[in-house]
Design a protein around this motif. Sequence first.
Motif, PDB file in Angstrom:
ATOM      1  N   TRP A 191       0.506  -1.379   0.104  1.00 52.09           N
ATOM      2  CA  TRP A 191      -0.160   0.223  -0.073  1.00 52.09           C
ATOM      3  C   TRP A 191       0.820   1.568  -0.067  1.00 52.09           C
ATOM      4  O   TRP A 191       0.560   2.346  -0.770  1.00 52.09           O
ATOM      5  CB  TRP A 191      -1.227  -0.107   1.185  1.00 52.09           C
ATOM      6  N   LEU A 192       2.198   1.067   1.060  1.00 54.85           N
ATOM      7  CA  LEU A 192       2.319   2.892   0.654  1.00 54.85           C
ATOM      8  C   LEU A 192       3.353   3.224  -0.441  1.00 54.85           C
ATOM      9  O   LEU A 192       3.175   4.272  -0.673  1.00 54.85           O
ATOM     10  CB  LEU A 192       3.359   2.524   2.389  1.00 54.85           C
ATOM     11  N   SER A 193       4.553   1.753  -0.583  1.00 54.18           N
ATOM     12  CA  SER A 193       4.835   1.827  -2.033  1.00 54.18           C
ATOM     13  C   SER A 193       4.036   2.215  -3.290  1.00 54.18           C
ATOM     14  O   SER A 193       4.112   3.345  -3.739  1.00 54.18           O
ATOM     15  CB  SER A 193       5.882   0.614  -3.030  1.00 54.18           C
ATOM     16  N   SER A 194       2.862   1.783  -3.306  1.00 54.26           N
ATOM     17  CA  SER A 194       1.866   2.008  -4.572  1.00 54.26           C
ATOM     18  C   SER A 194       0.798   3.171  -4.672  1.00 54.26           C
ATOM     19  O   SER A 194       0.828   3.990  -5.554  1.00 54.26           O
ATOM     20  CB  SER A 194       0.108   0.749  -4.429  1.00 54.26           C
ATOM     21  N   LEU A 195       0.936   3.895  -3.079  1.00 54.07           N
ATOM     22  CA  LEU A 195       0.587   5.021  -3.053  1.00 54.07           C
ATOM     23  C   LEU A 195       2.020   6.051  -3.647  1.00 54.07           C
ATOM     24  O   LEU A 195       1.527   7.264  -4.633  1.00 54.07           O
ATOM     25  CB  LEU A 195      -0.146   5.661  -1.472  1.00 54.07           C
ATOM     26  N   VAL A 196       2.775   6.513  -3.073  1.00 58.55           N
ATOM     27  CA  VAL A 196       3.807   7.319  -3.185  1.00 58.55           C
ATOM     28  C   VAL A 196       4.658   7.189  -4.527  1.00 58.55           C
ATOM     29  O   VAL A 196       5.609   8.118  -4.014  1.00 58.55           O
ATOM     30  CB  VAL A 196       4.534   7.564  -1.655  1.00 58.55           C
ATOM     31  N   LEU A 197       4.888   6.108  -4.541  1.00 63.04           N
ATOM     32  CA  LEU A 197       6.613   5.671  -5.505  1.00 63.04           C
ATOM     33  C   LEU A 197       5.900   6.129  -6.645  1.00 63.04           C
ATOM     34  O   LEU A 197       4.346   6.337  -7.325  1.00 63.04           O
ATOM     35  CB  LEU A 197       6.918   4.855  -5.558  1.00 63.04           C
ATOM     36  N   PRO A 198       6.861   6.998  -7.850  1.00 66.89           N
ATOM     37  CA  PRO A 198       6.320   7.793  -8.783  1.00 66.89           C
ATOM     38  C   PRO A 198       5.970   6.677 -10.221  1.00 66.89           C
ATOM     39  O   PRO A 198       6.849   5.358  -9.688  1.00 66.89           O
ATOM     40  CB  PRO A 198       7.476   8.664  -9.896  1.00 66.89           C
ATOM     41  N   ALA A 211      17.183  -1.307 -12.593  1.00 72.68           N
ATOM     42  CA  ALA A 211      17.731  -0.081 -11.808  1.00 72.68           C
ATOM     43  C   ALA A 211      17.547   0.274 -10.748  1.00 72.68           C
ATOM     44  O   ALA A 211      16.036   0.699 -11.521  1.00 72.68           O
ATOM     45  CB  ALA A 211      18.988   0.599 -12.994  1.00 72.68           C
ATOM     46  N   ARG A 212      17.981   1.016  -9.968  1.00 71.85           N
ATOM     47  CA  ARG A 212      17.094   1.761  -9.195  1.00 71.85           C
ATOM     48  C   ARG A 212      17.032   2.877  -9.593  1.00 71.85           C
ATOM     49  O   ARG A 212      17.468   3.152 -10.308  1.00 71.85           O
ATOM     50  CB  ARG A 212      17.869   1.627  -7.286  1.00 71.85           C
ATOM     51  N   ASN A 213      15.721   3.836  -8.994  1.00 75.36           N
ATOM     52  CA  ASN A 213      16.028   4.959  -9.509  1.00 75.36           C
ATOM     53  C   ASN A 213      15.584   5.709  -8.945  1.00 75.36           C
ATOM     54  O   ASN A 213      15.227   6.041  -7.451  1.00 75.36           O
ATOM     55  CB  ASN A 213      14.233   4.839 -10.541  1.00 75.36           C
ATOM     56  N   ARG A 214      16.310   7.173  -8.711  1.00 77.89           N
ATOM     57  CA  ARG A 214      16.484   8.031  -7.542  1.00 77.89           C
ATOM     58  C   ARG A 214      14.759   8.859  -7.796  1.00 77.89           C
ATOM     59  O   ARG A 214      14.791   9.565  -8.821  1.00 77.89           O
ATOM     60  CB  ARG A 214      17.506   9.129  -8.075  1.00 77.89           C
ATOM     61  N   LEU A 215      14.628   9.096  -6.293  1.00 75.56           N
ATOM     62  CA  LEU A 215      13.634  10.667  -6.554  1.00 75.56           C
ATOM     63  C   LEU A 215      13.970  11.859  -6.343  1.00 75.56           C
ATOM     64  O   LEU A 215      14.567  12.384  -6.024  1.00 75.56           O
ATOM     65  CB  LEU A 215      12.961   9.749  -5.227  1.00 75.56           C
ATOM     66  N   GLY A 216      13.208  12.157  -7.245  1.00 75.84           N
ATOM     67  CA  GLY A 216      13.390  14.048  -7.136  1.00 75.84           C
ATOM     68  C   GLY A 216      12.639  14.267  -5.809  1.00 75.84           C
ATOM     69  O   GLY A 216      11.558  13.945  -5.809  1.00 75.84           O
ATOM     70  N   LEU A 217      12.505  15.873  -6.319  1.00 71.27           N
ATOM     71  CA  LEU A 217      11.663  16.971  -5.160  1.00 71.27           C
ATOM     72  C   LEU A 217      10.767  17.089  -5.321  1.00 71.27           C
ATOM     73  O   LEU A 217       9.445  16.354  -4.898  1.00 71.27           O
ATOM     74  CB  LEU A 217      12.060  18.175  -5.236  1.00 71.27           C
ATOM     75  N   ASP A 222       4.929  14.721  -5.365  1.00 75.93           N
ATOM     76  CA  ASP A 222       3.667  14.142  -6.088  1.00 75.93           C
ATOM     77  C   ASP A 222       3.484  12.950  -4.441  1.00 75.93           C
ATOM     78  O   ASP A 222       2.059  12.451  -4.840  1.00 75.93           O
ATOM     79  CB  ASP A 222       4.523  13.635  -7.054  1.00 75.93           C
ATOM     80  N   GLY A 223       4.332  12.682  -4.397  1.00 72.36           N
ATOM     81  CA  GLY A 223       3.755  10.677  -3.266  1.00 72.36           C
ATOM     82  C   GLY A 223       3.123  11.592  -2.330  1.00 72.36           C
ATOM     83  O   GLY A 223       2.267  10.614  -1.373  1.00 72.36           O
ATOM     84  N   PHE A 224       3.142  12.818  -1.322  1.00 72.40           N
ATOM     85  CA  PHE A 224       2.230  13.989  -0.456  1.00 72.40           C
ATOM     86  C   PHE A 224       0.991  13.742  -0.613  1.00 72.40           C
ATOM     87  O   PHE A 224       0.265  13.816  -0.244  1.00 72.40           O
ATOM     88  CB  PHE A 224       2.706  14.578   0.044  1.00 72.40           C
ATOM     89  N   ARG A 228      -2.131  12.344   0.709  1.00 71.53           N
ATOM     90  CA  ARG A 228      -3.369  12.923   1.035  1.00 71.53           C
ATOM     91  C   ARG A 228      -4.994  12.809   0.155  1.00 71.53           C
ATOM     92  O   ARG A 228      -5.961  12.591   0.864  1.00 71.53           O
ATOM     93  CB  ARG A 228      -3.362  14.780   0.619  1.00 71.53           C
ATOM     94  N   GLU A 229      -5.129  12.301  -0.886  1.00 73.60           N
ATOM     95  CA  GLU A 229      -6.202  12.078  -2.071  1.00 73.60           C
ATOM     96  C   GLU A 229      -6.656  10.811  -1.355  1.00 73.60           C
ATOM     97  O   GLU A 229      -7.813  10.890  -1.385  1.00 73.60           O
ATOM     98  CB  GLU A 229      -5.983  12.146  -3.540  1.00 73.60           C
ATOM     99  N   GLY A 230      -5.453   9.762  -1.032  1.00 75.56           N
ATOM    100  CA  GLY A 230      -6.308   8.623  -0.522  1.00 75.56           C
ATOM    101  C   GLY A 230      -6.592   8.787   1.168  1.00 75.56           C
ATOM    102  O   GLY A 230      -7.650   8.055   1.275  1.00 75.56           O
ATOM    103  N   MET A 231      -6.093   9.591   1.699  1.00 75.10           N
ATOM    104  CA  MET A 231      -6.626   9.992   3.143  1.00 75.10           C
ATOM    105  C   MET A 231      -7.755  10.463   2.880  1.00 75.10           C
ATOM    106  O   MET A 231      -8.996  10.054   3.626  1.00 75.10           O
ATOM    107  CB  MET A 231      -5.825  10.749   4.129  1.00 75.10           C
TER     108      MET A 231
END
Length: 325
Positions: A191-198, A211-217, A222-224, A228-231
């Motif tokens: 659930w958490l990864s599904s919600l917040v990861l790009p 390969a691993r993907n780095r997360l940007g700002l 977008d994850g936050f 918020r929308e899920g909540m």
Amino acid sequence: MSVLIGSKRTSVYKGTSSEAIRHQYDFLGEFYRLTLGPELVYSYAMWEDGDTLESAQLRKLDHHAEAARATGAERVLDVGCGWGSLMQRLVENHQVGHVVGLTMSPGQAAWIRDKGWPNCEIRVENWFDHEPDASYDAIIAIEAIEHFAGTTMWRSKRIARYRTFFERCHSWLRPGGRVSLQANAWNGSGWLSSLVLPPRVLAAQAEPGAARNRLGLKDIHDGFNNLREGMHASRKVFPQCFLPTRAELTEAGRGLFSVMEVRSDPEDGLATVGAWLERAQANRVRGAELIGANAVSDIIREQRTALKFLRERRYTALRMVFEKV
């Protein structure tokens, strides 16, 4: 919500509370009846080219009847029967002798009783408390299991609650009987990864050795927003609900059932929610008269979020068939 049995030391969780069910299906249901079509099916349809929402919903009902091997059966249980569309379909089109439908919504039960469909027995009852008069040949649960685990973040607790359901089904079914289940389900990462990861990271996780993907700002922002929308949807539209994963359901049924079929159909979710959203927007004024403008806005906001999440493959329409061992 916990229901105490015997003493304060013993509590058994029975899933979404009666109050939350009445909010979702009796209060908000006044608006849904404007948007779901004549069959009043509030779950994802199965689409083919040229379908309308109505024809796609009937195809979905027939799929579950056939997957559960319910055609011609003597007794079938519909867990979370909604407004009874599957019950009617099983009797009238699949020659089922007797269908028992379980709902915790008094409004849905009253709707079904008013229809007077033959050989359809409706019970306002939590599946946890169900005591059948005889064994069932098949059990169908369409987008009901989302109500069974509450909002616990602990995977082990969710699996334990799903397993209780499978244990009940195992005891209710005749030898070799089947459960056909449909659920909104998070993708394999949980659930958490599904919600917040790009989306690109979610896609890479599905590929061994990627390969691993780095997360940007922007990814973090977008994850936050997704959280918020899920909540918001959880508070305003689907209180006390939680989506499972395929792995959680498979683990919960292990030793009780063999998994006979698995389908992941996100495109069915996209087509269905798109049709609902179009009708919701067209009925916005009338809906506001029934349940208030804010409640209608909450539903439309949730449906737009669902479209986004489905497009990004954060969750899917999961269909599984289990056979009693």
